[in-house]
Design a protein around this motif. Structure first.
Motif: not given
Length: 304
Positions: A192-200, A202-220
């Protein structure tokens, strides 16, 4: 609660699996009996009398049947008497101490890559009033919780990884600790949106995973070409619901199903008071979950 679209097609097998959950021989099997006492470690000093497997089995029985330590000792001794095996239960004080140090092996044998991993967290109460007193008189300040973080295979419902933390720890902080020990390929990870951070991300990208995380309401938007920008564009155009359906994000609800299953099958509260013991208690409950899932799960599909 909405009604299921399809009936259970394997009801006979699933019903038998539900009955077998209460079988004592299922929990205290031949492997647990053979590994009950520990072998000497071969170094100086005395080794433990009871193996980690014995403590693990005892904690699983405690969690599943909801027993305090003293009653657990008598319960296990009575099982051994009925089975006519020359074993004894660890004492209640031994169980309480060893629960703080035992390593619970809750992960099932690897079955290859995980197609879709869903992640979420929930709270387990350590102390505090129940809902009735809170509704009648309001909540008091003495309420302590622990957070259980679960990573669930959306296909098999197995708990792939679990972590326990203080309630003040953010979900995004636990994600690397939760997934780092895994040596399996993770094709897609939903949270969920609690994991919408750059660190998360970046970590999932290093694991070779597709991150399906909805952005927060004020996301840019982030840097050009970042996969998250598609979700942000859907948010700003009012098509976030379509993005969730197309990306498979709604599979994340299976992690909430796993947390509900944990609380209903076991308990939403913890009985141990020391943090390390609470970790052992929770992970023993996670192993119970994976063990009963192995007995059988319902299959819902259209009946022809």
């Amino acid at each position: 609660m909405g009604k299921a679209r399809h009936n259970i097609s394997n009801w006979r097998q699933y019903n038998r699996a539900l009955i077998n959950r209460g079988s004592l021989t299922f929990w205290v099997d031949e492997q647990a009996i053979q590994q009950w006492y520990s072998e000497h470690h071969g170094r100086r000093g005395r080794s433990f009398h009871y193996s980690d497997s014995a403590i693990e089995t005892a904690l699983m029985l405690k969690t599943f049947f909801g027993l305090p330590f003293r009653a657990l000792e008598g319960f296990i001794n009575s099982i051994f008497q009925l089975m006519d095996v020359p074993l004894t239960s660890p004492g209640y004080s031994c169980l309480c101490k060893r629960a703080q140090t035992v390593e619970i092996h809750y992960r099932l044998p690897s079955k290859g890559a995980v197609t879709h991993l869903v992640i979420d967290s929930t709270g387990l109460k350590v102390c505090g009033e129940g809902e009735w007193k809170q509704r009648k008189h309001g909540k008091s300040q003495r309420r302590i919780w622990r957070k259980l973080h679960l990573a669930v295979d959306a296909h098999t419902h197995e708990i792939i990884a679990a972590e326990v933390s203080l309630e003040s720890v953010a979900d995004s902080e636990v994600l690397p600790t939760l997934l780092n020990p895994l040596r399996r390929r993770l094709h897609q990870v939903s949270a969920d949106g609690a994991y919408d951070t750059r660190n998360c991300h970046r970590f999932l990208l290093r694991k070779g995973s597709i991150a399906t995380i909805p952005p927060r309401k004020n996301a840019g938007y982030w840097e050009d070409g970042h996969p998250r920008n598609d979700a942000v564009a859907a948010l700003k155009s009012g098509q976030l619901a379509e993005w969730k359906a197309a990306s498979g994000y709604h599979q994340r609800s299976l992690s909430e199903t796993a947390m509900s299953r944990y609380k209903q099958l076991l308990s939403p509260t913890l009985s141990l008071r020391k943090y390390n013991g609470q970790v052992g208690e929770v992970l023993a409950g996670v192993k119970v979950m994976n063990k009963v899932i192995g007995l059988g799960m319902p299959v819902r599909q259209p009946l022809s």
